[in-house]
Write a protein that holds these residues in place. Structure first.
Motif, PDB file in Angstrom:
ATOM      1  N   THR A  88       0.815  -1.244   0.113  1.00 50.80           N
ATOM      2  CA  THR A  88      -0.145   0.005  -0.014  1.00 50.80           C
ATOM      3  C   THR A  88       1.003   1.270  -0.069  1.00 50.80           C
ATOM      4  OG1 THR A  88      -1.618  -1.248   1.146  1.00 50.80           O
ATOM      5  CG2 THR A  88      -1.920   1.139   1.137  1.00 50.80           C
ATOM      6  N   ALA A  89       1.903   1.225   0.947  1.00 45.44           N
ATOM      7  CA  ALA A  89       2.822   2.386   0.800  1.00 45.44           C
ATOM      8  C   ALA A  89       3.484   2.677  -0.509  1.00 45.44           C
ATOM      9  CB  ALA A  89       3.793   2.143   2.006  1.00 45.44           C
ATOM     10  N   GLN A  90       4.184   1.303  -1.130  1.00 46.77           N
ATOM     11  CA  GLN A  90       4.992   1.411  -2.282  1.00 46.77           C
ATOM     12  C   GLN A  90       3.965   2.136  -3.470  1.00 46.77           C
ATOM     13  OE1 GLN A  90       6.257  -2.534  -2.617  1.00 46.77           O
ATOM     14  NE2 GLN A  90       8.239  -1.713  -2.590  1.00 46.77           N
ATOM     15  N   ALA A  91       2.615   1.777  -3.488  1.00 46.78           N
ATOM     16  CA  ALA A  91       1.851   2.066  -4.465  1.00 46.78           C
ATOM     17  C   ALA A  91       1.402   3.748  -4.314  1.00 46.78           C
ATOM     18  CB  ALA A  91       0.552   1.509  -4.357  1.00 46.78           C
ATOM     19  N   ALA A  92       1.216   3.960  -2.952  1.00 42.65           N
ATOM     20  CA  ALA A  92       1.031   5.525  -2.693  1.00 42.65           C
ATOM     21  C   ALA A  92       1.976   6.545  -2.950  1.00 42.65           C
ATOM     22  CB  ALA A  92       0.510   5.400  -1.338  1.00 42.65           C
ATOM     23  N   VAL A  93       3.253   6.024  -2.635  1.00 41.06           N
ATOM     24  CA  VAL A  93       4.372   7.107  -2.681  1.00 41.06           C
ATOM     25  C   VAL A  93       4.545   7.885  -3.887  1.00 41.06           C
ATOM     26  CG1 VAL A  93       6.939   7.168  -2.685  1.00 41.06           C
ATOM     27  CG2 VAL A  93       5.717   6.020  -0.814  1.00 41.06           C
ATOM     28  N   PRO A  94       4.462   7.289  -5.264  1.00 38.31           N
ATOM     29  CA  PRO A  94       4.513   8.033  -6.314  1.00 38.31           C
ATOM     30  C   PRO A  94       3.474   9.068  -6.342  1.00 38.31           C
ATOM     31  CG  PRO A  94       4.950   5.790  -6.860  1.00 38.31           C
ATOM     32  CD  PRO A  94       4.444   5.851  -5.408  1.00 38.31           C
ATOM     33  N   ALA A  95       2.204   8.862  -5.959  1.00 43.89           N
ATOM     34  CA  ALA A  95       1.086   9.605  -5.802  1.00 43.89           C
ATOM     35  C   ALA A  95       1.083  10.882  -4.929  1.00 43.89           C
ATOM     36  CB  ALA A  95      -0.287   9.052  -5.606  1.00 43.89           C
ATOM     37  N   LEU A  96       1.630  10.277  -3.632  1.00 40.36           N
ATOM     38  CA  LEU A  96       1.938  11.526  -2.696  1.00 40.36           C
ATOM     39  C   LEU A  96       2.976  12.419  -3.011  1.00 40.36           C
ATOM     40  CD1 LEU A  96       1.655   9.141   0.545  1.00 40.36           C
ATOM     41  CD2 LEU A  96      -0.218  10.583  -0.583  1.00 40.36           C
ATOM     42  N   LYS A  97       4.319  11.728  -3.630  1.00 43.06           N
ATOM     43  CA  LYS A  97       5.432  12.752  -4.307  1.00 43.06           C
ATOM     44  C   LYS A  97       4.685  13.963  -5.305  1.00 43.06           C
ATOM     45  CE  LYS A  97       9.360   9.857  -3.670  1.00 43.06           C
ATOM     46  NZ  LYS A  97      10.440   8.960  -4.362  1.00 43.06           N
ATOM     47  N   ALA A  98       3.934  13.196  -5.981  1.00 42.19           N
ATOM     48  CA  ALA A  98       3.276  14.270  -7.182  1.00 42.19           C
ATOM     49  C   ALA A  98       2.425  15.134  -6.787  1.00 42.19           C
ATOM     50  CB  ALA A  98       2.441  13.413  -8.257  1.00 42.19           C
TER      51      ALA A  98
END
Length: 288
Positions: free
Chosen positions: A131-141
């Motif tokens: 879940t964290a791995q999937a979320a990190v790119p979106a949160l960075k963006a």
């Protein structure tokens, strides 16, 4: 409203704490992706949220499958345009766990199978990682955001017959600390709640059981704080909402400088105990 304009994804949102927080977060202004392995439960939560005027979508996904939870995050971003909060809440107890509470059959640690271990590991720890791995790119963006995980009091003290569960939850605490250090430079905070009380009995019930919507303590019958094992004596039992409000605090801007923390959300002094009992006269009554 504390989450106005935010987009949140919550796993395990079909029942228990995840359902309660889907309702709470939308009341606080968030748009919520309700993620659960059980499609019917996710749709039931969605209906409750929409009937209350909230904005949400329901997504079926198994958090132990990296591709599925990645797709859930992508669906959320495609639908709402961004992601601010990712809460890895989904969890299961290891087989045979807490049999006296669940009414189930005791299973000795040495009799648990490799499949048993991989199942609890996959949901409780790998599911948080994915879940964290999937979320990190979106949160960075998005320029930052929040990752929250649901840990447990069992990550801090021993509970009978759930050593595998406890191990996965202790792993969550370590993951939270490591990610807080690594992701802070992107404006991403990472925390966990560790409930002790006030959780749903659905956690120990077979898959597909009717959603209870109350805590263990609330369904146990009339509340008597004098016989409760919780040191803090209040006139009402702990509830799902007591945990939900701590989760809300940790994903809101009210906790802007908290990261890397695992907070006992409904401890009530329980974890303060030592492994022995003292006579009552060593614990004097409060002075009025």
């Amino acid at each position: 409203m504390r989450l106005q304009g935010k987009v949140a994804l919550i796993t395990g949102a079909g029942s228990g704490l995840g359902r309660r927080c889907s309702e709470l977060f939308t009341r606080e202004g968030a748009k919520v992706a309700i993620v659960d392995i059980d499609t019917d439960r996710a749709e039931q939560t969605l209906k409750l949220v929409q009937e209350a005027g909230g904005d949400a979508i329901a997504i079926t996904a198994d958090v132990a499958d990296r591709a599925q939870i990645t797709d859930a995050v992508n669906q959320t971003v495609d639908h709402y345009g961004k992601l601010d909060i990712a809460w890895a809440n989904a969890g299961i107890v290891s087989r045979g766990g807490v049999p006296t509470v669940a009414g189930g059959e005791f299973v000795a640690f040495e009799d648990l199978t490799e499949a048993d271990w991989q199942h609890v590991l996959g949901v409780n720890l790998s599911g948080v990682v994915y879940t964290a791995q999937a979320a990190v790119p979106a949160l960075k963006a998005n320029g930052g955001g929040t990752i929250l995980a649901t840990s447990s009091a069992a990550s801090m003290v021993a509970y009978h017959n759930i050593a595998m569960y406890s191990a996965t939850k202790a792993g969550v605490n370590g993951l939270v600390r490591g990610l807080a250090l690594d992701l802070g430079r992107f404006g991403i905070r990472v925390n966990a709640i560790a409930p002790t009380h006030g959780m749903s009995p659905n956690f120990l019930m077979p898959p597909g059981s009717p959603v209870v919507g109350q805590s263990y303590e609330e369904v146990a019958g009339p509340w008597n704080p004098t016989v409760s094992p919780i040191p803090l004596k209040l006139s009402r039992p702990p509830s799902l909402s007591d945990n939900a409000k701590v989760a809300l605090f940790l994903v809101s801007d009210d906790s802007a400088y908290i990261s890397g923390a695992t907070i006992g959300s409904t401890d009530g002094g329980t974890l303060s105990r030592v492994g022995m009992w003292f006579e009552e006269d060593l614990n004097p009554e409060p002075v009025s």
